[in-house]
Scaffold this active site. Sequence first.
Site, PDB file in Angstrom:
ATOM      1  N   ASN A   9       0.670  -1.190  -0.021  1.00  0.00           N
ATOM      2  CA  ASN A   9       0.300   0.512  -0.098  1.00  0.00           C
ATOM      3  C   ASN A   9       0.715   1.057   0.333  1.00  0.00           C
ATOM      4  O   ASN A   9       1.648   1.573   0.950  1.00  0.00           O
ATOM      5  CB  ASN A   9      -0.953  -0.312   1.345  1.00  0.00           C
ATOM      6  CG  ASN A   9      -1.145   1.226   1.193  1.00  0.00           C
ATOM      7  OD1 ASN A   9      -1.307   2.044   0.564  1.00  0.00           O
ATOM      8  ND2 ASN A   9      -1.954   1.650   2.469  1.00  0.00           N
ATOM      9  N   LYS A  11      -0.049   4.519  -0.193  1.00  0.00           N
ATOM     10  CA  LYS A  11      -0.361   5.615   0.330  1.00  0.00           C
ATOM     11  C   LYS A  11      -0.195   6.920  -0.247  1.00  0.00           C
ATOM     12  O   LYS A  11      -0.356   6.595  -1.666  1.00  0.00           O
ATOM     13  CB  LYS A  11       0.036   5.832   1.415  1.00  0.00           C
ATOM     14  CG  LYS A  11       0.013   4.913   2.768  1.00  0.00           C
ATOM     15  CD  LYS A  11       0.572   4.918   3.887  1.00  0.00           C
ATOM     16  CE  LYS A  11       0.207   3.531   4.714  1.00  0.00           C
ATOM     17  NZ  LYS A  11       0.543   3.935   6.554  1.00  0.00           N
ATOM     18  N   HIS A  95      -9.504   1.117   5.076  1.00  0.00           N
ATOM     19  CA  HIS A  95      -8.009   1.205   5.280  1.00  0.00           C
ATOM     20  C   HIS A  95      -8.600   2.498   6.897  1.00  0.00           C
ATOM     21  O   HIS A  95      -8.702   3.430   6.992  1.00  0.00           O
ATOM     22  CB  HIS A  95      -6.989   1.304   4.790  1.00  0.00           C
ATOM     23  CG  HIS A  95      -5.561   1.950   5.565  1.00  0.00           C
ATOM     24  ND1 HIS A  95      -5.211   2.112   6.333  1.00  0.00           N
ATOM     25  CD2 HIS A  95      -4.898   0.992   5.518  1.00  0.00           C
ATOM     26  CE1 HIS A  95      -3.262   2.622   6.675  1.00  0.00           C
ATOM     27  NE2 HIS A  95      -3.799   1.089   5.584  1.00  0.00           N
ATOM     28  N   GLU A  97      -6.304   4.798   7.493  1.00  0.00           N
ATOM     29  CA  GLU A  97      -6.209   6.441   7.043  1.00  0.00           C
ATOM     30  C   GLU A  97      -7.334   6.712   7.064  1.00  0.00           C
ATOM     31  O   GLU A  97      -7.610   7.860   7.324  1.00  0.00           O
ATOM     32  CB  GLU A  97      -5.380   5.848   6.437  1.00  0.00           C
ATOM     33  CG  GLU A  97      -3.681   6.052   7.492  1.00  0.00           C
ATOM     34  CD  GLU A  97      -2.287   5.540   6.446  1.00  0.00           C
ATOM     35  OE1 GLU A  97      -2.746   5.886   5.354  1.00  0.00           O
ATOM     36  OE2 GLU A  97      -1.357   5.275   7.408  1.00  0.00           O
ATOM     37  N   GLU A 167      -4.891  -4.575  11.169  1.00  0.00           N
ATOM     38  CA  GLU A 167      -4.736  -3.711  10.890  1.00  0.00           C
ATOM     39  C   GLU A 167      -4.133  -3.629  11.780  1.00  0.00           C
ATOM     40  O   GLU A 167      -5.111  -2.096  12.430  1.00  0.00           O
ATOM     41  CB  GLU A 167      -4.130  -2.673   9.497  1.00  0.00           C
ATOM     42  CG  GLU A 167      -3.895  -3.697   8.245  1.00  0.00           C
ATOM     43  CD  GLU A 167      -3.881  -2.527   7.284  1.00  0.00           C
ATOM     44  OE1 GLU A 167      -2.474  -2.661   6.801  1.00  0.00           O
ATOM     45  OE2 GLU A 167      -3.694  -1.561   7.188  1.00  0.00           O
ATOM     46  N   GLY A 173       2.586   2.562  10.610  1.00  0.00           N
ATOM     47  CA  GLY A 173       3.617   4.116  10.320  1.00  0.00           C
ATOM     48  C   GLY A 173       4.281   3.902  11.848  1.00  0.00           C
ATOM     49  O   GLY A 173       4.916   5.650  11.552  1.00  0.00           O
ATOM     50  N   SER A 213       3.464  -2.270  10.138  1.00  0.00           N
ATOM     51  CA  SER A 213       4.766  -2.519  10.345  1.00  0.00           C
ATOM     52  C   SER A 213       5.362  -3.473   9.993  1.00  0.00           C
ATOM     53  O   SER A 213       6.352  -4.109  11.041  1.00  0.00           O
ATOM     54  CB  SER A 213       5.132  -1.592  11.838  1.00  0.00           C
ATOM     55  OG  SER A 213       4.859  -0.304  12.133  1.00  0.00           O
TER      56      SER A 213
HETATM   57  C1  PEP Z   1      -0.923  -0.215   5.751  1.00  0.00           C
HETATM   58  O1  PEP Z   1      -0.416   0.965   5.388  1.00  0.00           O
HETATM   59  O2  PEP Z   1      -1.771  -0.530   5.665  1.00  0.00           O
HETATM   60  C2  PEP Z   1       0.211  -0.395   7.029  1.00  0.00           C
HETATM   61  C3  PEP Z   1       0.459  -1.306   7.691  1.00  0.00           C
HETATM   62  O3  PEP Z   1       1.154   0.227   6.776  1.00  0.00           O
HETATM   63  P1  PEP Z   1       2.951   0.490   7.341  1.00  0.00           P
HETATM   64  O4  PEP Z   1       3.859  -1.019   7.075  1.00  0.00           O
HETATM   65  O5  PEP Z   1       3.655   1.306   6.629  1.00  0.00           O
HETATM   66  O6  PEP Z   1       2.720   0.184   8.864  1.00  0.00           O
END
Ligand code: PEP
Length: 255
Positions: A9, A11, A95, A97, A167, A173, A213
């Site tokens: 992803n 973003k 998601h 975000e 998630e 992040g 992460s």
């Molecule tokens: C994501 O955006 O779905 C995500 C898991 O980001 P990150 O791997 O940077 O934590």
Amino acid sequence: MRKKIIAGNWKMNKTGAEAASFARDLKLKTLNINKTEIVICPPFTALAPVYDMLKESRLKLGAQNVHWEPAGAFTGEISVEMIEKAGCKYVIIGHSERRQFFGETDQTVNKKIKQTLASSLCPIVCFGETLQQRQDGKTQSIIRTQVTEGLAGLSIEQMQRIVLAYEPVWAIGTGVTATPEQAEEVHNFIRQLLSGLFNSQTAEVVPILYGGSVKPDNIKELLNQQNIDGGLIGGASLKVDPFVEMIKVAEDLSN
Ligand code: PEP
């Protein structure tokens, strides 16, 4: 055995040219990957250039969002048909975000899933609790609500065309990853929910990805868990080599 899926992803990162160059490198470096499903989800403006680069490969394209109406006066939004015709096979829905900054709810997630399933696209539907919710001991009740309301009204056939992604918001992040045991506990819980809401066969076939992460140095122990079928990867998917390294870990575990 469920197929492993590694999805990147991106973003709000990469122009069309940057994304196409990444896709060319990724294609060359994954020529001998044949079991793992590899998905990249660039921003909308990069979908067409990335599709041009990937179209003769087994790599799949995904979008990061979609609207629940088929067309109309929704300035700034994008439809299922638009992303499907741009070459997408997947779309990320719900998601954290989007939930946190753009007002998405379990109800909009549900409408988006239904609109997406009217096409050939596969939704990757995200769920997860915040740090406060985890500290308050509410992880399971939050996940139960998100899963039950997000997937409300779907038939068994529809559910079997969906990919889920757990998630935890506190791990996205932040550099803090859920331990494999913490992630597995929630993945197992989601499977039990699916079994109750749909049936046990559906619970067995639906892939559940972990996101938060994920990096080359922690992916193996996560994917080694019985109910973790892949990764939805943000930051560590932005550079080709670490992303390929994680794809290879998934592929090795499938052999
Ligand atoms: C994501 O955006 O779905 C995500 C898991 O980001 P990150 O791997 O940077 O934590």
